[in-house]
Design a protein around this motif. Sequence first.
Motif, mmCIF file in Angstrom:
data_model
loop_
_atom_site.group_PDB
_atom_site.id
_atom_site.type_symbol
_atom_site.label_atom_id
_atom_site.label_comp_id
_atom_site.label_asym_id
_atom_site.label_seq_id
_atom_site.Cartn_x
_atom_site.Cartn_y
_atom_site.Cartn_z
ATOM 1 N N TYR A 124 103.605 -26.321 40.986
ATOM 2 C CA TYR A 124 103.111 -27.555 41.607
ATOM 3 C C TYR A 124 104.058 -28.720 41.325
ATOM 4 N N TYR A 157 100.783 -24.917 37.381
ATOM 5 C CA TYR A 157 101.349 -26.261 37.281
ATOM 6 C C TYR A 157 102.873 -26.313 37.408
ATOM 7 N N HIS A 211 96.494 -23.650 34.874
ATOM 8 C CA HIS A 211 97.652 -24.123 34.108
ATOM 9 C C HIS A 211 98.900 -23.310 34.414
#
Length: 349
Positions: free
Chosen positions: A45, A42, A39
């Motif tokens: 990303y 992210y 997480h």
Amino acid sequence: MLLTPKERGYFFPAEWHPHEATWITFPHNDHSWQGDKLHHMYPEYFALIKAISQGEKVRINVNNIELRDFILGELSSYQIDPNQIELFIRPTNDAWCRDHGPAFLIKNNNRDRLLLDWVYNAWGGKYPPFDDDDRIPKSIAQDLRLECISPGIIMEGGSVEFNGKGTVLTSRSCLLNPNRNPHLNQAQIETYLKDFYGVEQVLWVSDGIVGDDTDGHIDDTVRFVNEDTVITMVEPKVDDDNHQVLAQNLSELKEMRLLDGRPLNIIEIPMPDPVVIDEFRAPGSYANFYICNAAVIVPIFQCPQDAIALDILGKLFTDRPVIGLSAREIIWGQGSFHCLTQQEPKSAL
């Protein structure tokens, strides 16, 4: 007897060739980023997705409906245009689309395209299961209604680097590793590369960098920036574990000649400071950049060498901006932006 893609006029274009889209496989495997780190990566990303989407579609392999809903819910938070995102629900194991995704070949000025479906075994069987990822190329071919050819041997997209003019670069440590195709020697592997990628010449460096669990993928060490110019990573600190292997690669590059006899134009880029997470040295490298329509996206690691790498690459790529995006969380998964992406060349149809 069936003709090879090369005999039919197909070839794998250089990464700077115009893209129809970029394919990625959305990460969901806790084992790759050790639970909570998944997480944490992210935001990096989604920053990658946003940057790519400025100039082309981003086509995402999504493991299930719940993950699809999560992605759709996050797009507005990162100011990503949903019209640039296409989601395809299919089972996946991990995120490294460069290696498990299809290789797109073109011919006839892009009027014809086909896909290669190499066998994928998660870098020598290191991270099972990988069967869902191995099925992704055929599934994408069905979605796009494109011909799909299976050469029948193990190959990963991060292990090969193309200039679009008949030359491919790769590494002995990876493609000659017995955990890939132990029944093939170097000459036989070169034949596969030539026949199925449509190239004339295979150039070999020795090895890869510390922390690279792929056994030395070329996209962490040497990359083409045009048909006769490569950047190569170097480590100036002689006591660093990467110093000798990168010096060896540089020495080998200096001896190489292209098809017309020209030497390579070699540009050296210093490695970032070691990226150490929980006592593990991750394979941080500026060579793992991704060339998309809108930009060259370079992983950066919050160290002084970031500015040096961006300056060098900015002078080499004059047709699109060079941008640095943080990859300090993504690199924990032992890959970066190039490892996560696979380009689909533009169709003339």
